[in-house]
Design an enzyme around this catalytic site. Structure first.
Site, PDB file in Angstrom:
ATOM      1  N   ASP A 127      55.644  -6.872  -2.011  1.00  0.00           N
ATOM      2  CA  ASP A 127      54.217  -6.890  -2.302  1.00  0.00           C
ATOM      3  C   ASP A 127      53.744  -5.528  -2.812  1.00  0.00           C
ATOM      4  O   ASP A 127      54.260  -4.487  -2.394  1.00  0.00           O
ATOM      5  CB  ASP A 127      53.454  -7.257  -1.026  1.00  0.00           C
ATOM      6  N   GLU A 187      56.069  -7.548  -6.998  1.00  0.00           N
ATOM      7  CA  GLU A 187      54.738  -7.751  -7.561  1.00  0.00           C
ATOM      8  C   GLU A 187      54.290  -6.408  -8.149  1.00  0.00           C
ATOM      9  O   GLU A 187      53.603  -5.626  -7.499  1.00  0.00           O
ATOM     10  CB  GLU A 187      53.752  -8.222  -6.488  1.00  0.00           C
ATOM     11  N   ASP A 197      47.324 -15.751  -5.638  1.00  0.00           N
ATOM     12  CA  ASP A 197      46.221 -14.909  -6.088  1.00  0.00           C
ATOM     13  C   ASP A 197      45.525 -15.484  -7.315  1.00  0.00           C
ATOM     14  O   ASP A 197      44.303 -15.562  -7.375  1.00  0.00           O
ATOM     15  CB  ASP A 197      46.731 -13.510  -6.445  1.00  0.00           C
TER      16      ASP A 197
END
Length: 505
Positions: A246, A273, A356
């Site tokens: 992340d 990410e 998201d």
């Protein structure tokens, strides 16, 4: 991970939200303080069948064939944490996932968290979260591994929520769970010294600041050793086989190398990410996104090729193409695919939606009436496709059948992450491309134009229509007739080009 400044967190500690966002027709963009600059060097290396990455920073080649055939799925949405025993829900679908052809399953952050979604972790070894408890997670991972599906954990290590205050802010950490390995009851030394809120005394941050929680000092060897112990424990005792990292803009990519080498290893599928801002002209997305994909290539190189990257440029260009009927976006100036998959397909994790961009957040959604088209693209093209849970299990049987049929076709024809791609045409209303797999070839047509002219795959050349949906169709041909000539067998190439490397990396 995206936490909006206006969003109320169900938390017992008062963490100040310094993160703001831009929401319009553009994708969600984080306003961050960047501590590193990127030098763009978009130089074609002349490859015609996919990127040939440079060696890793330590001089050793790290390119792996261990996950070329991967089909990944994100096994949760933003609101899955509010459904009781989410691990049990995923457990009940293991055989369905196997039938669909999923090889790697991205699970939510496993640790106790201040936020219900898991992206504000506190006690790392406490595996009781809003998704379930440790025993339920162990049961799920065991079932996945037995089914031949590798569990991937969502690893949130840029920041950690503290338990006690010093100087009026939370910056002292407890270690409340007995475990082997180094303790994680850290002090202010574990927080970067330039964190603007939490008064850390560690080294300067090696990445972007994350406002809502203390930024961890990855430059500290003691902290890194403790994180490596935790990752090794997640692999050894809990059954995870790979990592989804992340907010990797928050710390230097060289630490990814160390964390992977100490746990799952370079042959595992890991993905970061690394959110890149795309280039816009007002409300219009620019066609050329070379700067964004160069940043992704730079990041992959800097982590020693231990981690792939989510292909944000491909998502942006593909959904704009579908929304605006601008399929000429899908070929760059060199005739290649326009996203990361056009430059480094073996490291590009392509996706239509995630927790998201879609789900209940809807920060940057793919046009809902063209989701099937999006999957037709990523499942017939190079790269590592990542499915989204809601699309398979919540959007109705029609979309689920389309996705299942496309994954079966990908497996049947042997299309893998670095399969050769030729973009045959890319006009406003028509895109045609051919991909050659290990066991056959596929032609994909996108766009509303009906007449394909000489690009129409011909039955006499061995082609059969396999699938079709709104503004898309797919033809396949097994390898036994791959030598046939004429029509689309050759296939007539209007300024087409083989997929290959573009940047310096």
């Amino acid at each position: 991970m995206r936490l909006c400044a206006s969003q109320k967190l169900n938390q017992s500690r008062s963490y100040q939200h310094k993160t703001t966002y831009v929401r319009s027709s553009k994708p969600l963009q984080r306003r961050v303080i960047s501590s590193a600059a990127t030098t763009l060097q978009p130089v074609d290396n002349g490859s015609s069948s996919g990127a040939t990455p440079a060696g890793s920073p330590d001089g050793l080649p790290k390119q792996s064939n261990g996950y070329k055939e991967a089909i990944m799925m994100q096994a949760f949405a933003w609101d899955s944490c509010f459904q009781k025993n989410w691990y049990g829900t995923v457990f009940s679908k293991v055989q369905d996932l196997k039938a669909i052809g999923v090889s790697h399953l991205w699970l939510p952050p496993p640790s106790q968290s201040v936020s219900p979604q898991g992206y504000m972790p506190g006690q790392l070894y406490n595996l009781t979260s809003k998704y379930g408890d440790r025993e339920q997670l162990l049961k799920l991972n065991q079932a996945l591994n037995q089914a031949g599906i590798q569990p991937i954990a969502d690893i949130v290590i840029n920041h950690r929520c503290a338990d006690e205050m010093d100087g009026g802010v939370y910056n002292r950490f407890r270690d409340d769970v007995d475990h082997k390995g180094r303790r994680i009851d850290w002090g202010k030394w574990a927080i970067t010294c330039n964190d603007p809120t939490f008064q850390g005394s560690g080294n300067p941050d090696t990445g972007d600041d994350y406002g809502p929680a203390p930024d961890l000092d990855h430059a500290n060897p003691e902290l890194r050793a403790a994180l490596k112990d935790w990752l090794s424990w997640l692999q050894r005792d809990i059954g995870f086989q790979g990592w989804r990292f992340d907010f990797t803009r928050g710390y230097a990519p060289r630490f990814i190398t160390e964390y992977v080498d100490a746990s799952t290893g370079a042959d595992s599928l890991n993905v970061g990410e690394f959110w890149v801002d795309l280039q816009w002209n007002g409300a219009n997305l620019e066609y050329n996104q070379d700067a964004a994909r160069q940043r992704l290539c730079d990041w992959i190189n800097a982590n020693g090729e231990r981690s792939c990257a989510f292909d944000f440029p491909t998502k942006g260009l593909l959904q704009e193409a579908a929304k605006r009927c601008q399929y000429d976006r899908l070929r760059d100036a060199r005739g290649k695919a326009p996203g990361l998959l056009g430059w480094w397909p073996a490291k590009a994790v392509t996706f239509v939606e995630n927790h998201d961009t879609g789900s209940i957040q809807q920060h940057w959604p793919f046009p809902s009436d063209h989701v099937g088209l999006g999957y037709a693209y990523i499942l017939t093209h190079p790269g590592i496709p990542c499915l989204f849970w809601d699309h398979v299990f919540s959007w109705g049987e029609g979309l689920r059948r389309e996705i299942s049929s496309l994954t079966a076709l990908r497996r049947r024809l042997g299309v893998v992450a670095d399969s050769p791609l030729r973009v045959l045409t890319a006009d406003k209303d028509l895109y045609v491309a051919r991909v050659d797999g290990r066991s056959g070839s596929v032609v994909l047509k996108l766009g509303p134009r009906y007449d394909m002219g000489s690009l129409l795959p011909r039955r006499e050349d061995g082609w059969t229509m396999a699938l079709s949906g709104r503004d898309w169709a797919v033809w396949e041909r097994p390898a036994m007739t791959a030598g046939a000539a004429g029509g689309a067998a050759g296939i007539s190439n209007r300024n087409g080009a083989n997929n290959g490397a573009g940047p310096q990396h």
